[in-house]
Design a protein around this motif. Structure first.
Motif, PDB file in Angstrom:
ATOM      1  N   PRO A 121     128.735   2.027 -74.019  1.00  0.00           N
ATOM      2  CA  PRO A 121     128.815   3.276 -73.263  1.00  0.00           C
ATOM      3  C   PRO A 121     129.551   4.393 -74.002  1.00  0.00           C
ATOM      4  N   PHE A 122     129.576   4.329 -75.294  1.00  0.00           N
ATOM      5  CA  PHE A 122     130.121   5.389 -76.142  1.00  0.00           C
ATOM      6  C   PHE A 122     129.373   5.293 -77.452  1.00  0.00           C
ATOM      7  N   ARG A 123     129.442   6.320 -78.260  1.00  0.00           N
ATOM      8  CA  ARG A 123     128.566   6.383 -79.435  1.00  0.00           C
ATOM      9  C   ARG A 123     129.024   5.463 -80.570  1.00  0.00           C
ATOM     10  N   TYR A 124     130.337   5.431 -80.825  1.00  0.00           N
ATOM     11  CA  TYR A 124     130.834   4.714 -81.995  1.00  0.00           C
ATOM     12  C   TYR A 124     131.874   3.668 -81.617  1.00  0.00           C
ATOM     13  N   TRP A 125     131.824   2.548 -82.324  1.00  0.00           N
ATOM     14  CA  TRP A 125     132.843   1.493 -82.226  1.00  0.00           C
ATOM     15  C   TRP A 125     133.420   1.390 -83.632  1.00  0.00           C
ATOM     16  N   VAL A 126     134.643   1.883 -83.803  1.00  0.00           N
ATOM     17  CA  VAL A 126     135.216   2.096 -85.139  1.00  0.00           C
ATOM     18  C   VAL A 126     136.313   1.084 -85.438  1.00  0.00           C
ATOM     19  N   PHE A 127     136.304   0.576 -86.668  1.00  0.00           N
ATOM     20  CA  PHE A 127     137.331  -0.349 -87.141  1.00  0.00           C
ATOM     21  C   PHE A 127     138.077   0.341 -88.276  1.00  0.00           C
ATOM     22  N   ASN A 128     139.363   0.584 -88.032  1.00  0.00           N
ATOM     23  CA  ASN A 128     140.172   1.432 -88.900  1.00  0.00           C
ATOM     24  C   ASN A 128     141.275   0.612 -89.579  1.00  0.00           C
TER      25      ASN A 128
END
Length: 229
Positions: free
Chosen positions: A159-166
Motif C-alpha cells: 500500500p505504498f510505492r517503495y519498500w526501502v532498505f537503508n
C-alpha cells in the motif's frame, strides 16, 4: 515465485487511541467508530494496527514511515516534533510522533488523500535484505548506481510505492516498534526461505511470529486450516 503477500502494518505504542488519531491525520486514514485503535483505508492492506505494549521506546526506530506533506508545519500542528530539518543535502525533514517514533516528511506541491509514501528498514546488508524480501513477497528489486540503499516496488498488495532498505552501522538491539504482517498459504516455505520462527501460533495468538535474516520481526497469517509449519 513469492511465498507470502503483504498484509498490513503494526505500530507498538503506549496510547493506541491517541496514536491512531495522530497517524490517521498524518497518513489520511480513519479509525472505525467501534475500534479507535486501528486505522483503515480503501484497501485492506492500508490497515495499520496500534498495538499497546508496556515497554517504552529506548532506541532509534529501525523501521520507519515516510509520508507526504504539503507543509511541515501541518505535521507539527498535528503533534509531530522536528528532529532534523530539511537541508540542501537532506531533502526531507526527520520528525518524531507524539511518542518519539521517528518518521520522515517529504514536502510536495500536490498532496494526495493517502500520504504514506514508503517504508524504510535500517539494515546491515541492505542489498541482501532487499533481495530476500523480494524472494518472499515478490516485486521488483531496484537500486541506483552510487547509492547505498536498495528497494522493492511493484510488490503485490503493497500500500505504498517503495519498500526501502537503508544501510546503518548500528546493529538491531531491541524488538522493532514498527513491523509488518504477511499472509501465506503455508508457513514452511517462509521458513525454507530463511525466516526464523520466534513464536508459533497458540491459544493466545492466531498467527506465527517470525524474523527475517537480520532479525526484523514480522507476523505470518495462514488460512484457518493451516495450523502447523
Amino acid at each position: 515465485m513469492s511465498v507470502a503477500r503483504f498484509k498490513d502494518l503494526c505500530v507498538d505504542v503506549a496510547s493506541p487511541s491517541e496514536m491512531a488519531a495522530f497517524w490517521g491525520r498524518t497518513i489520511g486514514l480513519t479509525a472505525p467508530a467501534d475500534n479507535p485503535n486501528v486505522l483503515v483505508g480503501d484497501a485492506p492492506e492500508k490497515t495499520i494496527w496500534m498495538c499497546k505494549v508496556p515497554e517504552p521506546k529506548t532506541v532509534k526506530n529501525r523501521v520507519h514511515l515516510d509520508v507526504i506533506a504539503g507543509d511541515i508545519a501541518d505535521l507539527e500542528r498535528s503533534g509531530a516534533t522536528i528532529q532534523s530539518p530539511e537541508t540542501e543535502a537532506q531533502q526531507w525533514t526527520v520528525l518524531t510522533d507524539p511518542e518519539g517514533g521517528e518518521f520522515c516528511g517529504f514536502v510536495r506541491e500536490t498532496v494526495p488523500a493517502y500520504r504514506l509514501m514508503e517504508l524504510i528498514v535500517d539494515s546491515a546488508d541492505p542489498e541482501a535484505q532487499a533481495r530476500w524480501w523480494a524472494n518472499v513477497v515478490g516485486g521488483d528489486f531496484s537500486s541506483r548506481p552510487g547509492r547505498p540503499y536498495y528497494w522493492l516496488e511493484n510488490v503485490l498488495g503493497l500500500p505504498f510505492r517503495y519498500w526501502v532498505f537503508n544501510p546503518v552501522p548500528e546493529p538491531k538491539t531491541v524488538k522493532n516498534r514498527v513491523h509488518w504482517d504477511v499472509t501465506a498459504p503455508a508457513l514452511q516455505p517462509v521458513l525454507d526461505a530463511g525466516a526464523t520462527l520466534l513464536r508459533p501460533k497458540d491459544d493466545e495468538i492466531g498467527w506465527h511470529i517470525c524474523a527475517d535474516p537480520e532479525g526484523n520481526e514480522f507476523c505470518v497469517f495462514l488460512p484457518p486450516t493451516e495450523d502447523s509449519p
